[in-house]
Each structure stands twice: as structure tokens, then as C-alpha cells.
Design a protein around this motif. Structure first.
Motif, PDB file in Angstrom:
ATOM      1  N   ILE A  43       0.848  -1.194   0.000  1.00 52.30           N
ATOM      2  CA  ILE A  43       0.000   0.000   0.000  1.00 52.30           C
ATOM      3  C   ILE A  43       0.878   1.236   0.000  1.00 52.30           C
ATOM      4  N   LEU A  44       0.568   2.173  -0.876  1.00 50.46           N
ATOM      5  CA  LEU A  44       1.249   3.465  -0.949  1.00 50.46           C
ATOM      6  C   LEU A  44       0.452   4.491  -0.145  1.00 50.46           C
ATOM      7  N   ASP A  45       1.123   5.147   0.809  1.00 50.70           N
ATOM      8  CA  ASP A  45       0.514   6.227   1.588  1.00 50.70           C
ATOM      9  C   ASP A  45       1.152   7.532   1.135  1.00 50.70           C
ATOM     10  N   MET A  46       0.470   8.235   0.239  1.00 49.51           N
ATOM     11  CA  MET A  46       1.011   9.464  -0.333  1.00 49.51           C
ATOM     12  C   MET A  46       0.661  10.643   0.579  1.00 49.51           C
ATOM     13  N   GLY A  47       1.698  11.356   1.002  1.00 52.56           N
ATOM     14  CA  GLY A  47       1.481  12.417   1.982  1.00 52.56           C
ATOM     15  C   GLY A  47       1.236  11.820   3.350  1.00 52.56           C
ATOM     16  N   CYS A  48       2.130  10.933   3.772  1.00 52.37           N
ATOM     17  CA  CYS A  48       1.891  10.117   4.967  1.00 52.37           C
ATOM     18  C   CYS A  48       2.036  10.885   6.270  1.00 52.37           C
ATOM     19  N   SER A  54       0.047   4.793   8.136  1.00 53.94           N
ATOM     20  CA  SER A  54       1.069   3.852   7.667  1.00 53.94           C
ATOM     21  C   SER A  54       1.480   2.874   8.758  1.00 53.94           C
ATOM     22  N   VAL A  55       1.758   3.402   9.934  1.00 51.15           N
ATOM     23  CA  VAL A  55       2.248   2.554  11.026  1.00 51.15           C
ATOM     24  C   VAL A  55       1.183   1.558  11.454  1.00 51.15           C
ATOM     25  N   VAL A  67       5.185   8.291   1.732  1.00 54.45           N
ATOM     26  CA  VAL A  67       5.863   9.370   1.005  1.00 54.45           C
ATOM     27  C   VAL A  67       5.431  10.709   1.584  1.00 54.45           C
ATOM     28  N   ASP A  68       6.395  11.583   1.860  1.00 58.16           N
ATOM     29  CA  ASP A  68       6.050  12.911   2.359  1.00 58.16           C
ATOM     30  C   ASP A  68       7.116  13.917   1.954  1.00 58.16           C
ATOM     31  N   LEU A  69       6.687  15.169   1.810  1.00 61.82           N
ATOM     32  CA  LEU A  69       7.588  16.262   1.455  1.00 61.82           C
ATOM     33  C   LEU A  69       8.472  16.673   2.624  1.00 61.82           C
ATOM     34  N   SER A  70       7.960  16.520   3.844  1.00 60.99           N
ATOM     35  CA  SER A  70       8.590  17.075   5.038  1.00 60.99           C
ATOM     36  C   SER A  70       9.500  16.071   5.729  1.00 60.99           C
ATOM     37  N   THR A  71      10.774  16.421   5.869  1.00 62.66           N
ATOM     38  CA  THR A  71      11.696  15.559   6.609  1.00 62.66           C
ATOM     39  C   THR A  71      11.336  15.530   8.089  1.00 62.66           C
ATOM     40  N   ILE A 108      -3.448   5.271  -0.662  1.00 64.94           N
ATOM     41  CA  ILE A 108      -4.256   6.208   0.108  1.00 64.94           C
ATOM     42  C   ILE A 108      -3.575   7.570   0.063  1.00 64.94           C
ATOM     43  N   CYS A 109      -4.372   8.630   0.104  1.00 64.12           N
ATOM     44  CA  CYS A 109      -3.869  10.003   0.177  1.00 64.12           C
ATOM     45  C   CYS A 109      -4.887  10.756   1.022  1.00 64.12           C
ATOM     46  N   LEU A 110      -4.579  10.912   2.313  1.00 62.15           N
ATOM     47  CA  LEU A 110      -5.593  11.283   3.293  1.00 62.15           C
ATOM     48  C   LEU A 110      -5.214  12.535   4.078  1.00 62.15           C
ATOM     49  N   CYS A 111      -6.244  13.266   4.502  1.00 60.76           N
ATOM     50  CA  CYS A 111      -6.079  14.373   5.457  1.00 60.76           C
ATOM     51  C   CYS A 111      -5.117  15.442   4.955  1.00 60.76           C
ATOM     52  N   GLU A 112      -5.179  15.728   3.649  1.00 63.82           N
ATOM     53  CA  GLU A 112      -4.357  16.773   3.048  1.00 63.82           C
ATOM     54  C   GLU A 112      -2.876  16.556   3.319  1.00 63.82           C
ATOM     55  N   GLY A 113      -2.449  15.294   3.272  1.00 61.62           N
ATOM     56  CA  GLY A 113      -1.037  15.024   3.439  1.00 61.62           C
ATOM     57  C   GLY A 113      -0.210  15.554   2.279  1.00 61.62           C
ATOM     58  N   ALA A 114      -0.791  15.669   1.117  1.00 60.23           N
ATOM     59  CA  ALA A 114      -0.117  16.220  -0.060  1.00 60.23           C
ATOM     60  C   ALA A 114      -1.135  16.948  -0.930  1.00 60.23           C
ATOM     61  N   PHE A 115      -2.276  16.345  -1.096  1.00 56.80           N
ATOM     62  CA  PHE A 115      -3.307  16.835  -2.006  1.00 56.80           C
ATOM     63  C   PHE A 115      -3.862  18.175  -1.511  1.00 56.80           C
TER      64      PHE A 115
END
Length: 244
Positions: A43-48, A54-55, A67-71, A108-115
Motif C-alpha cells: 500500500i502506498l501512503d502518499m502524503g503520509c 502507515s504505522v 511518502v512525504d515532502l517534510s523531513t 491512500i492520500c488522506l487528510c491533506e497530506g499532499a493533495f
């Protein structure tokens, strides 16, 4: 430039204090029911973000790539995975640039993690379609995709002509601009960020243009997920789609 990266890098240690993060177990139950995949599926969690979905999905036996933009957010996610005793593949990337072969059984891409999190100099009409294209490319044929996005119906009812005149809301693009305060080592700083809202039918059309078959449009506000109609004043819309 995407000021959301700056915001989340500094906000990461406090992120899980937000009210909308408190229903992770029920949300993961819902995800598993909708995806109907056996443990071991990828499963891909985009904007995790901090990895709360994920966990928990990894804890239930799924192979997760977050996957996330923020370190900063990924650092918190790695801590959460270690504490839970699970392994997750964490990838630091702009969602619009994430490249993968079609190896995932679901996304999944949830809760404005990226979108919807638009950079200050980005075209808001191009930002989210680019994310959808990357997710589509990463999925196997037949894979399901669950997305939540900010509800444009609420924004239309919420923002005023004064907000439009002041530049806080663009009624043509449904983009809202906010000053967000973050706690940095140099003290409190203001960061200007932009959020793209979506009307349900526009969201459906965008996903179809990316190649998805849209199965459902539901109310998707965090803490109140379910197979139910979208309500005009709720925060988010949920879309369930399939890659043909």
C-alpha cells in the motif's frame, strides 16, 4: 517554493496533538474494509505525514511505503514505526515527483497530506492532477485508491466578499491563503500557505482524467468517515477509485 514543507518541518513534533488525528484505529478499520486486501499487500501512503495510518497498517501486516515532502514529519513517522515495532519504507519526496513502477496493490492520500497543499508559486490547477498521475502510475491494474480532499462546498459558504477582496480566497480557483504560525529555533514565525479546495464533481472529473474509474464520492471528514453522502458544511470529501 512550497511553504508547506517549512510549516510541517517545524510543526511535526506537535502534529499528533491535532484533534483530527485521534481516530486512527477507526480510520484504518475503514481503510482495510474498503480495500479488502489480504495482509502482505503493498500500500502506498502518499502524503503520509507522521505515519499514523502507515504505522497502523504495517502493524496489521501490510507492506507500506510512506511518502512525504517534510523531513520533520518523516522523522516523527520513523519514531512511531520504531515504537510500534514495525518496518515501513519512508520516502522523502514531493508527491508530484514520486516515481514508481506499478507495484502497489492500493494507495491512500488522506487528510491533506499532499493533495491540495499548493506552493506559493505553483499553479493550483496543475498541482493536484500531477499527484494523481504519480499515484496512478504506481498502482497495479485493478488497484483501489482512497482520497480525501478539502470540500469546496464549505469554502463557498464560509468565505466572504471581504475575504475575496483581501486575497484570502480566490473564488475562481477555490484556493485559500493563510498565515500560519510556526515555532522555530529562532522563535515564532509566520508562514504563508495556500490550500486548494475541490467541488465533489470537479474532484471526480480530475480523477477520471488521470485514468481512474471513480466508484464512490462520500463525506470524508476525519473522525466521521462512512459510506454516506457529502454534507455541504463538512471539511472533506472522500473519493474511492480504481485503476482499470
Amino acid at each position: 517554493m512550497n511553504n508547506w514543507q517549512t510549516f510541517f518541518d517545524h510543526h511535526a513534533p506537535q502534529y499528533m496533538d491535532n484533534v483530527f488525528t485521534k481516530n486512527t484505529l477507526a480510520e484504518v478499520d475503514f481503510i482495510i474494509t474498503e480495500l479488502n486486501l489480504p495482509p502482505g499487500s503493498a500500500i502506498l501512503d502518499m502524503g503520509c505525514g507522521t505515519g499514523r495510518h502507515s504505522v497502523e497498517l504495517a502493524r496489521r501486516g501490510y507492506r507500506i511505503t510512506g511518502v512525504d515532502l517534510s523531513t520533520g514529519m518523516l522523522a516523527e513517522a520513523a519514531k512511531a514505526a520504531q515504537a510500534a515495532g514495525v518496518t515501513v519504507e519512508w520516502v522523502q519526496s514531493d508527491a508530484r515527483a514520486f516515481a514508481s513502477a506499478p507495484r502497489f496493490d492500493a494507495a491512500i492520500c488522506l487528510c491533506e497530506g499532499a493533495f491540495g497543499l499548493v506552493g506559493t508559486d505553483e499553479d493550483p490547477e496543475a498541482h493536484d492532477p500531477a499527484i494523481l498521475q504519480r499515484i496512478y502510475a504506481a498502482l497495479k491494474p485493478g488497484a483501489l485508491f482512497i482520497l480525501t480532499a478539502l470540500n469546496g462546498l464549505r469554502s463557498i459558504r464560509e468565505f466572504t466578499p471581504d475575504d475575496v477582496e483581501a486575497g484570502r480566497f480566490d473564488p475562481l480557483t477555490l484556493v485559500a491563503t493563510y498565515d500560519m504560525e510556526v515555532d522555530t529555533p529562532q522563535g515564532l514565525q509566520d508562514v504563508v500557505v495556500r490550500e486548494k479546495k475541490h467541488l465533489p464533481q470537479d474532484l471526480k472529473r480530475m480523477c477520471q482524467q488521470a485514468g481512474f474509474e471513480v466508484l464512490h464520492l462520500w463525506g470524508g471528514t476525519a473522525g466521521n468517515w462512512g459510506q454516506r453522502p457529502v454534507e455541504p458544511d463538512e471539511m472533506e470529501v472522500m473519493l474511492v477509485a480504481r485503476k482499470p
